[in-house]
Design a protein around this motif. Structure first.
Motif, PDB file in Angstrom:
ATOM      1  N   LEU A 277       0.858  -1.189   0.000  1.00 55.62           N
ATOM      2  CA  LEU A 277       0.000   0.000   0.000  1.00 55.62           C
ATOM      3  C   LEU A 277       0.889   1.232   0.000  1.00 55.62           C
ATOM      4  CD1 LEU A 277      -2.847   1.266   0.171  1.00 55.62           C
ATOM      5  CD2 LEU A 277      -2.652   1.102   2.671  1.00 55.62           C
ATOM      6  N   LEU A 278       0.608   2.160  -0.913  1.00 52.35           N
ATOM      7  CA  LEU A 278       1.454   3.332  -1.121  1.00 52.35           C
ATOM      8  C   LEU A 278       0.601   4.588  -1.236  1.00 52.35           C
ATOM      9  CD1 LEU A 278       4.203   4.694  -1.950  1.00 52.35           C
ATOM     10  CD2 LEU A 278       3.628   4.055  -4.307  1.00 52.35           C
ATOM     11  N   ALA A 279       0.900   5.573  -0.403  1.00 51.49           N
ATOM     12  CA  ALA A 279       0.267   6.887  -0.518  1.00 51.49           C
ATOM     13  C   ALA A 279       0.959   7.617  -1.664  1.00 51.49           C
ATOM     14  CB  ALA A 279       0.409   7.665   0.794  1.00 51.49           C
ATOM     15  N   LYS A 280       0.381   7.527  -2.852  1.00 54.95           N
ATOM     16  CA  LYS A 280       1.069   7.926  -4.080  1.00 54.95           C
ATOM     17  C   LYS A 280       1.011   9.423  -4.357  1.00 54.95           C
ATOM     18  CE  LYS A 280       3.283   7.122  -7.929  1.00 54.95           C
ATOM     19  NZ  LYS A 280       4.713   6.713  -7.926  1.00 54.95           N
ATOM     20  N   GLU A 281      -0.147  10.067  -4.123  1.00 59.25           N
ATOM     21  CA  GLU A 281      -0.280  11.489  -4.463  1.00 59.25           C
ATOM     22  C   GLU A 281      -1.049  12.248  -3.380  1.00 59.25           C
ATOM     23  OE1 GLU A 281      -1.536  12.466  -8.452  1.00 59.25           O
ATOM     24  OE2 GLU A 281      -0.914  10.504  -9.218  1.00 59.25           O
ATOM     25  N   LEU A 282      -0.681  13.515  -3.223  1.00 56.73           N
ATOM     26  CA  LEU A 282      -1.401  14.469  -2.376  1.00 56.73           C
ATOM     27  C   LEU A 282      -1.555  15.764  -3.148  1.00 56.73           C
ATOM     28  CD1 LEU A 282       0.204  14.247   1.207  1.00 56.73           C
ATOM     29  CD2 LEU A 282      -2.110  13.587   0.575  1.00 56.73           C
ATOM     30  N   ALA A 283      -2.749  16.337  -3.116  1.00 56.07           N
ATOM     31  CA  ALA A 283      -2.971  17.609  -3.809  1.00 56.07           C
ATOM     32  C   ALA A 283      -3.920  18.471  -2.992  1.00 56.07           C
ATOM     33  CB  ALA A 283      -3.544  17.374  -5.200  1.00 56.07           C
ATOM     34  N   PHE A 284      -3.633  19.773  -2.942  1.00 58.49           N
ATOM     35  CA  PHE A 284      -4.505  20.708  -2.218  1.00 58.49           C
ATOM     36  C   PHE A 284      -4.166  22.132  -2.630  1.00 58.49           C
ATOM     37  CE2 PHE A 284      -0.752  19.910   0.368  1.00 58.49           C
ATOM     38  CZ  PHE A 284      -0.347  21.179   0.772  1.00 58.49           C
ATOM     39  N   PHE A 285      -5.106  23.032  -2.372  1.00 62.92           N
ATOM     40  CA  PHE A 285      -4.857  24.453  -2.603  1.00 62.92           C
ATOM     41  C   PHE A 285      -4.303  25.036  -1.318  1.00 62.92           C
ATOM     42  CE2 PHE A 285      -6.127  28.936  -2.507  1.00 62.92           C
ATOM     43  CZ  PHE A 285      -5.571  29.381  -3.711  1.00 62.92           C
ATOM     44  N   ASP A 286      -3.102  25.595  -1.402  1.00 65.97           N
ATOM     45  CA  ASP A 286      -2.434  26.149  -0.225  1.00 65.97           C
ATOM     46  C   ASP A 286      -2.998  27.536   0.082  1.00 65.97           C
ATOM     47  OD1 ASP A 286      -0.658  27.319   1.631  1.00 65.97           O
ATOM     48  OD2 ASP A 286       0.987  26.073   0.923  1.00 65.97           O
ATOM     49  N   PRO A 287      -3.701  27.705   1.207  1.00 69.19           N
ATOM     50  CA  PRO A 287      -4.309  29.004   1.516  1.00 69.19           C
ATOM     51  C   PRO A 287      -3.297  30.088   1.852  1.00 69.19           C
ATOM     52  CG  PRO A 287      -4.595  27.475   3.338  1.00 69.19           C
ATOM     53  CD  PRO A 287      -4.007  26.685   2.219  1.00 69.19           C
ATOM     54  N   ILE A 288      -2.053  29.703   2.145  1.00 68.23           N
ATOM     55  CA  ILE A 288      -1.029  30.705   2.467  1.00 68.23           C
ATOM     56  C   ILE A 288      -0.331  31.187   1.204  1.00 68.23           C
ATOM     57  CG2 ILE A 288       1.138  31.135   3.688  1.00 68.23           C
ATOM     58  CD1 ILE A 288       0.211  29.240   5.852  1.00 68.23           C
ATOM     59  N   SER A 289       0.163  30.262   0.393  1.00 64.04           N
ATOM     60  CA  SER A 289       0.861  30.639  -0.848  1.00 64.04           C
ATOM     61  C   SER A 289      -0.105  30.944  -1.984  1.00 64.04           C
ATOM     62  CB  SER A 289       1.813  29.527  -1.278  1.00 64.04           C
ATOM     63  OG  SER A 289       1.082  28.377  -1.700  1.00 64.04           O
ATOM     64  N   GLN A 290      -1.382  30.550  -1.808  1.00 66.07           N
ATOM     65  CA  GLN A 290      -2.404  30.723  -2.856  1.00 66.07           C
ATOM     66  C   GLN A 290      -2.020  29.972  -4.130  1.00 66.07           C
ATOM     67  OE1 GLN A 290      -5.531  32.774  -2.583  1.00 66.07           O
ATOM     68  NE2 GLN A 290      -4.910  32.108  -0.535  1.00 66.07           N
ATOM     69  N   GLN A 291      -1.371  28.811  -3.933  1.00 67.44           N
ATOM     70  CA  GLN A 291      -0.967  27.990  -5.062  1.00 67.44           C
ATOM     71  C   GLN A 291      -1.508  26.571  -4.907  1.00 67.44           C
ATOM     72  OE1 GLN A 291       3.323  28.212  -5.115  1.00 67.44           O
ATOM     73  NE2 GLN A 291       3.328  30.068  -6.362  1.00 67.44           N
ATOM     74  N   LYS A 292      -1.696  25.899  -6.038  1.00 66.71           N
ATOM     75  CA  LYS A 292      -2.084  24.496  -6.033  1.00 66.71           C
ATOM     76  C   LYS A 292      -0.843  23.658  -5.774  1.00 66.71           C
ATOM     77  CE  LYS A 292      -4.829  20.912  -7.054  1.00 66.71           C
ATOM     78  NZ  LYS A 292      -6.075  20.560  -6.350  1.00 66.71           N
ATOM     79  N   MET A 293      -0.885  22.832  -4.746  1.00 69.07           N
ATOM     80  CA  MET A 293       0.234  21.967  -4.400  1.00 69.07           C
ATOM     81  C   MET A 293      -0.105  20.532  -4.813  1.00 69.07           C
ATOM     82  SD  MET A 293       1.950  24.405  -3.066  1.00 69.07           S
ATOM     83  CE  MET A 293       3.413  23.565  -2.461  1.00 69.07           C
ATOM     84  N   HIS A 294       0.850  19.861  -5.445  1.00 70.19           N
ATOM     85  CA  HIS A 294       0.623  18.492  -5.910  1.00 70.19           C
ATOM     86  C   HIS A 294       1.925  17.711  -5.752  1.00 70.19           C
ATOM     87  CE1 HIS A 294      -0.616  15.567  -9.377  1.00 70.19           C
ATOM     88  NE2 HIS A 294      -0.697  15.005  -8.194  1.00 70.19           N
ATOM     89  N   PHE A 295       1.905  16.686  -4.898  1.00 72.58           N
ATOM     90  CA  PHE A 295       3.098  15.896  -4.627  1.00 72.58           C
ATOM     91  C   PHE A 295       2.875  14.454  -5.073  1.00 72.58           C
ATOM     92  CE2 PHE A 295       2.830  19.177  -1.273  1.00 72.58           C
ATOM     93  CZ  PHE A 295       3.931  19.946  -1.662  1.00 72.58           C
ATOM     94  N   ILE A 296       3.931  13.835  -5.632  1.00 69.51           N
ATOM     95  CA  ILE A 296       3.860  12.467  -6.122  1.00 69.51           C
ATOM     96  C   ILE A 296       5.035  11.681  -5.540  1.00 69.51           C
ATOM     97  CG2 ILE A 296       3.863  10.978  -8.160  1.00 69.51           C
ATOM     98  CD1 ILE A 296       2.807  13.336  -9.791  1.00 69.51           C
ATOM     99  N   SER A 297       4.728  10.555  -4.924  1.00 69.93           N
ATOM    100  CA  SER A 297       5.762   9.704  -4.366  1.00 69.93           C
ATOM    101  C   SER A 297       6.634   9.146  -5.491  1.00 69.93           C
ATOM    102  CB  SER A 297       5.137   8.556  -3.583  1.00 69.93           C
ATOM    103  OG  SER A 297       6.098   7.597  -3.221  1.00 69.93           O
ATOM    104  N   LYS A 298       7.933   9.022  -5.207  1.00 67.42           N
ATOM    105  CA  LYS A 298       8.848   8.412  -6.166  1.00 67.42           C
ATOM    106  C   LYS A 298       8.779   6.890  -6.130  1.00 67.42           C
ATOM    107  CE  LYS A 298      12.287  12.164  -6.093  1.00 67.42           C
ATOM    108  NZ  LYS A 298      13.723  12.480  -5.830  1.00 67.42           N
ATOM    109  N   LYS A 299       8.143   6.360  -5.109  1.00 66.04           N
ATOM    110  CA  LYS A 299       8.068   4.915  -4.955  1.00 66.04           C
ATOM    111  C   LYS A 299       7.038   4.324  -5.909  1.00 66.04           C
ATOM    112  CE  LYS A 299       9.285   5.337  -0.072  1.00 66.04           C
ATOM    113  NZ  LYS A 299      10.696   5.028  -0.295  1.00 66.04           N
TER     114      LYS A 299
END
Length: 304
Positions: A277-299
Motif C-alpha cells: 500500500l502506497l500513498a502515491k499522491e497528495l494535492a490541495f490548494f495552499d491558503p497561504i501561498s495561494q498555489q495548487k500543491m501536488h506531490f507524487i511519491s517516487k516509490k
C-alpha cells in the motif's frame, strides 16, 4: 504555594523533545521525586528512572538537573526525556521531496512509524527528521500506518500548523493511493465502496458493521497479470485502516496485509514482505501561498 513561572525551554536532545509533568499537591506526599515518578508511570521500571536521573535527563522549571535524591515540590513542573535501551533499526530511508517555511513533504518508507510510541523512538520518522533539520517544532499534519509507504506532510511552524491540519480535517486534500491485491475477473471497476466501519477485535483492527455509511473509497484497476492487480484508491473519508478494510471486503485483501483478513503477528525485525500500500499522491490548494500543491511519491508498487 504558587507555581514559579518558568523561563526554561528544554532543548531538543538527539531529536527528542522533553516531556512535561505537573507535580500536584497530594494528601500523601511522596518521599522523593523518584518515588512519585515510579508510582505515576508504572509501565516504566525504577531502573529506567534511575538511569534517566544518572544520565541527567530530568530538570526542574528553572533548568536545574534533578537527582535521585531530589525532593517532591508540589505545584511545580519537571521535564524529562524518553530513551529506549534497545531499539530495532529500520533499514530504509525517508526522502524530503519538498520544503518551504511552513511544511515538509516526505516520501516515507515501509516499516517506519510516524511518531514515537511504545518501542519506537529514534527509529521514527519524526525523530529522524528533527535530528536532520534540527527543528524541534516539527509535527506530523496527518498520519500513515507504520506498514504504509508514501507521502506524509510535517508542519515546521506552530503559527501555521492549524491551517494545514484544518485542510485535512475538512477533506480539502485529495489523496490517491496505489495497492497490490489479487485480481478477480468478476469484479468490475471503477466502483465505489461504501461501508460502516467500527473498532474491531483485536482493538487495533476495524470491522464492517451494519448501519449508516461512514467510509467511502473510489477504486479503479490500473493493471493486472491475471494473478495480481494494481489498484488506484481515492478515499473520500479517513477511517482507520479504511483502504485495507475496503479491499478485504471485496475479497481482494492487500498483499502482505498482517491484519486483514486475519491477524498474523510478525517479528518486528522482519522487514520482508511489506504491505503493498502506497500513498502515491497528495494535492490541495495552499491558503497561504495561494498555489495548487501536488506531490507524487517516487516509490512504485509492482505486480512481480
Amino acid at each position: 504555594m504558587q507555581t514559579l513561572h518558568s523561563t526554561f525551554i528544554p532543548p531538543m536532545i538527539n531529536g527528542v523533545n522533553a516531556s512535561q509533568v505537573y507535580l500536584p499537591k497530594l494528601e500523601n506526599r511522596p518521599h522523593s521525586l523518584f518515588d512519585f515518578l515510579c508510582e505515576k508511570f508504572p509501565h516504566i521500571t525504577p531502573t529506567e528512572w534511575q538511569q534517566r536521573f544518572q544520565d541527567q535527563l530530568i530538570f526542574d522549571e528553572q533548568g536545574q538537573i534533578l537527582t535521585l535524591h531530589s525532593m517532591y515540590l508540589e505545584n511545580t513542573h519537571i521535564y524529562y526525556y524518553r530513551f529506549l535501551a534497545h531499539e530495532i533499526t529500520v533499514p530504509f530511508k525517508e526522502e524530503i521531496l519538498f520544503e518551504n517555511e511552513h511544511f515538509i513533504a516526505i516520501d516515507k518508507p515501509h516499516f517506519l512509524t510516524i511518531s514515537p510510541t511504545g518501542k519506537y523512538l529514534q527509529e521514527t520518522l519524526l525523530v529522524r527528521l528533527k535530528k536532520q533539520t534540527q527543528n524541534p517544532n516539527l509535527t506530523p499534519i496527518h498520519r500513515l500506518d507504520r506498514e504504509t509507504a508514501g507521502l506524509v506532510l510535517f508542519s515546521k511552524c506552530p503559527d501555521t500548523r492549524g491551517i494545514y491540519q484544518q485542510l485535512f480535517a475538512e477533506r480539502q486534500v485529495q489523496k490517491l493511493y496505489h495497492a497490490i491485491a489479487p485480481f478477480h475477473a468478476d469484479l468490475k471497476f471503477p466502483q465505489t465502496v461504501q461501508l460502516r466501519m467500527e473498532k474491531g477485535h483485536p482493538f487495533y483492527t476495524m470491522q464492517v458493521v451494519t448501519g449508516e455509511v461512514n467510509s467511502l473509497t473510489e477504486i479503479d484497476l490500473i493493471e493486472h497479470n491475471f494473478k495480481w492487480a494494481k489498484y488506484q484508491l481515492k478515499p473520500e473519508t479517513g477511517k482507520q485502516h479504511q483502504l485495507r478494510v475496503h479491499l478485504n471486503h471485496l475479497n481482494i485483501p492487500i498483499k502482505n496485509d498482517p491484519f486483514y483478513p486475519e491477524v498474523s503477528h510478525k517479528d518486528d525485525a522482519d522487514f520482508n514482505q511489506p504491505l503493498q500500500l502506497l500513498a502515491k499522491e497528495l494535492a490541495f490548494f495552499d491558503p497561504i501561498s495561494q498555489q495548487k500543491m501536488h506531490f507524487i511519491s517516487k516509490k512504485e508498487l509492482t505486480l512481480a
